[in-house]
Design a protein around this motif. Sequence first.
Motif, mmCIF file in Angstrom:
data_model
loop_
_atom_site.group_PDB
_atom_site.id
_atom_site.type_symbol
_atom_site.label_atom_id
_atom_site.label_comp_id
_atom_site.label_asym_id
_atom_site.label_seq_id
_atom_site.Cartn_x
_atom_site.Cartn_y
_atom_site.Cartn_z
ATOM 1 N N ILE A 216 0.298 -8.108 28.619
ATOM 2 C CA ILE A 216 0.832 -8.963 29.685
ATOM 3 C C ILE A 216 2.314 -8.654 29.911
ATOM 4 N N ASN A 217 3.056 -8.488 28.827
ATOM 5 C CA ASN A 217 4.468 -8.118 28.945
ATOM 6 C C ASN A 217 4.629 -6.806 29.715
ATOM 7 N N SER A 218 3.774 -5.835 29.412
ATOM 8 C CA SER A 218 3.835 -4.547 30.099
ATOM 9 C C SER A 218 3.520 -4.693 31.581
ATOM 10 N N LEU A 219 2.506 -5.489 31.897
ATOM 11 C CA LEU A 219 2.113 -5.653 33.299
ATOM 12 C C LEU A 219 3.180 -6.383 34.107
ATOM 13 N N VAL A 220 3.853 -7.351 33.490
ATOM 14 C CA VAL A 220 4.917 -8.076 34.198
ATOM 15 C C VAL A 220 6.059 -7.130 34.560
ATOM 16 N N ILE A 221 6.503 -6.334 33.582
ATOM 17 C CA ILE A 221 7.588 -5.386 33.847
ATOM 18 C C ILE A 221 7.168 -4.365 34.897
ATOM 19 N N SER A 223 4.944 -4.741 37.235
ATOM 20 C CA SER A 223 4.823 -5.383 38.545
ATOM 21 C C SER A 223 6.186 -5.526 39.221
ATOM 22 N N LEU A 224 7.196 -5.909 38.443
ATOM 23 C CA LEU A 224 8.543 -6.005 39.008
ATOM 24 C C LEU A 224 9.025 -4.651 39.514
ATOM 25 N N LEU A 225 8.753 -3.605 38.757
ATOM 26 C CA LEU A 225 9.138 -2.271 39.204
ATOM 27 C C LEU A 225 8.369 -1.852 40.453
ATOM 28 N N THR A 226 7.109 -2.262 40.536
ATOM 29 C CA THR A 226 6.309 -1.926 41.706
ATOM 30 C C THR A 226 6.918 -2.526 42.967
ATOM 31 N N VAL A 227 7.431 -3.753 42.864
ATOM 32 C CA VAL A 227 8.084 -4.389 44.011
ATOM 33 C C VAL A 227 9.325 -3.594 44.417
ATOM 34 N N ILE A 523 3.108 4.870 31.374
ATOM 35 C CA ILE A 523 3.237 6.049 32.244
ATOM 36 C C ILE A 523 3.489 5.618 33.677
ATOM 37 N N LEU A 524 2.801 4.572 34.135
ATOM 38 C CA LEU A 524 3.042 4.062 35.485
ATOM 39 C C LEU A 524 4.476 3.568 35.621
ATOM 40 N N THR A 525 5.009 2.974 34.555
ATOM 41 C CA THR A 525 6.409 2.534 34.581
ATOM 42 C C THR A 525 7.355 3.723 34.673
ATOM 43 N N VAL A 526 7.055 4.802 33.940
ATOM 44 C CA VAL A 526 7.866 6.013 34.027
ATOM 45 C C VAL A 526 7.851 6.559 35.451
ATOM 46 N N VAL A 527 6.695 6.540 36.086
ATOM 47 C CA VAL A 527 6.577 7.008 37.470
ATOM 48 C C VAL A 527 7.475 6.189 38.398
#
Length: 620
Positions: A216-221, A223-227, A523-527
């Motif tokens: 959940i912590n990973s998905l929250v971070i 999601s913010l980056l996705t915005v 990896i998605l966060t790195v992207v």
Amino acid sequence: MTSDYDVAMGQDQECQYLCSHRTDRQAIKRATELIEEGYVAEWIVDNLPGATSFVTVDRKHKYYAAGFKIGYRDFSPLTGKQKYYINNHITLVLRYRQAPGRAGRNGGKVIVGFEVYTKSIEAAHRDSTGCPQDLHSDMDGMEMYIAPNTTTLARKYPSSSYLPEQDDTDDGSTLTIPYSYSVYFREDDSIEWSKRWDLYFNNQEDSNVIHWLAIINSLVICSLLTVIVAMVISRTYKQVHGKDGSGDDGKLLLKRRKLGNGAKSPRLREKAPTGLLEQKGEAGREDDWSSDEEFVEDITGWKLLHGDIFRPPPYAAYFAPLIGSGMQLVFMATGLLVLSCLGILNPSFRGGFVSVGVGLFVFAGIISGYFSSRLYKTFGGMNWRRNTLLTALLFPGLLFTTIFILNLFVWAQASSTALPFGTLVGLIALMLLIQLPLVYIGSWYGFHQSHPYEHPTKTHSVARPIPEQAWYTQSIYAALIAGFVPFAVVFIELLFVFRSLWQDKSGYYYVFGFLSIVSLVGILTVVEVAIVATYIMLCQENHNWWWQSVFIGGGSSCWIFLYCIVFYYTKLNIHGFISGLLFFSYSFLACTVYGLLTGTVGFLTAYAFVRRIYGAIKAD
């Protein structure tokens, strides 16, 4: 290595004498050090590690910890001094059940549990066979102690009135330690053959809630980056396709901004079909631009870099081979996670994780050669054979050399974990006889049979000067700032990996489902971080993004190495220079591999992003 313990299926042995071993003072000192540091022995029967059995506090669950302690320490009730005892009697309890399938119908049995119980028994009061006379009664333990030789000590310290109780002087005194063992077979139908490893991971399953919190912590971070990434893409799209500055014919006419040297920046247009009439007289219309045209606007930021954005990076001859090796690591890591999630790689396949990883890395040489040579060709390189050798030997060679040097220290400590010389020769053979030809094949195809990557804009002959950059866009700071975000995504799961490898009694990590989810989000966060950081850098009119994208993608490896240092000093109890050197060296090696992997992902993302946004405009 096969032991001298004689175990026959279904045959119990109340007590079996093994041997007696004479130990001198130096050996006893070494044994007490191992007992003090909590060393354990690990035996294997039917590919199951011998386990110490534990019960949870509520006595509802039983779980195993691989290995058993070689001894223990106690305090003398009279003097209060520490005493060390060695476990010289071992009780083996092997749990079995009917084998599944046809083998079971034919009377076959399989081992589903291997428990080890230890006991320290003094050398006295033994029968003619060498076994204790009363194995099940309370007896004094086998103390690791030889009384000091006062005569020898008096000669060694002639002027001293005090003689030490412990001395390492080899005076020929020895201690004879008898070893014995018991074997019991117990049928247990409550454990399925396919689930016989579950008891080793029972304590990990209790932490599933924390694993889900990590996800959940990973998905929250993420999601913010996705915005943020969506805002960057939306802003870029409006700059290229927006209504501001659009003429009636749909072309984007932009006034060039004067640079510091008085020259004007090149003009940009939105992509549109251009014919001979549109190209004719273009130079003659340059002086017709006037500042009072309302439909023009100044060009600032990333659009100014269209003539330099695809300029080959410095040290391009090393950039392409490293990216090729990064693709090898991406393929290897993906394959390992997939095979682990499918259950193909599991603890019963001893050494399988490392062996399969090496195999995947070697056979991914063809992928490495292809991407490296095609990128090298895009940079305008001609000596593709040199690029092939660098791709096949640069990173794998540095990796092997580092492991070989560290293995020398392990050899010097006479550790059983040292890689045999034959294994090192095998690794060299894999690298030279299999990986090198595969890299050559991939390089040949990528250089001769594939076209270089197409770039939407042409590169100017003279590089554009880069204005002074903000401190947070410089290489070191940008990598650390950008790398902290992926680290924040994976650090909770990373804690479980470290605890499983270094602290837990089981010594196994097997929740690869959670690890795969966290890795995918990481990896998605790195992207996303690579897109945001690259966009900020381009808006600062900095076209040296090639190496920077790799540093940004791999920046989280710096934080992971710092986390290893903190974990070492706060959680581990490792003593000795060699042990500390090995820990930090292997940690640095693992972080380097991880950094190149994520750095390659960062580069691929930045490359795709840059080609996309500059593909939407056309420079005259």
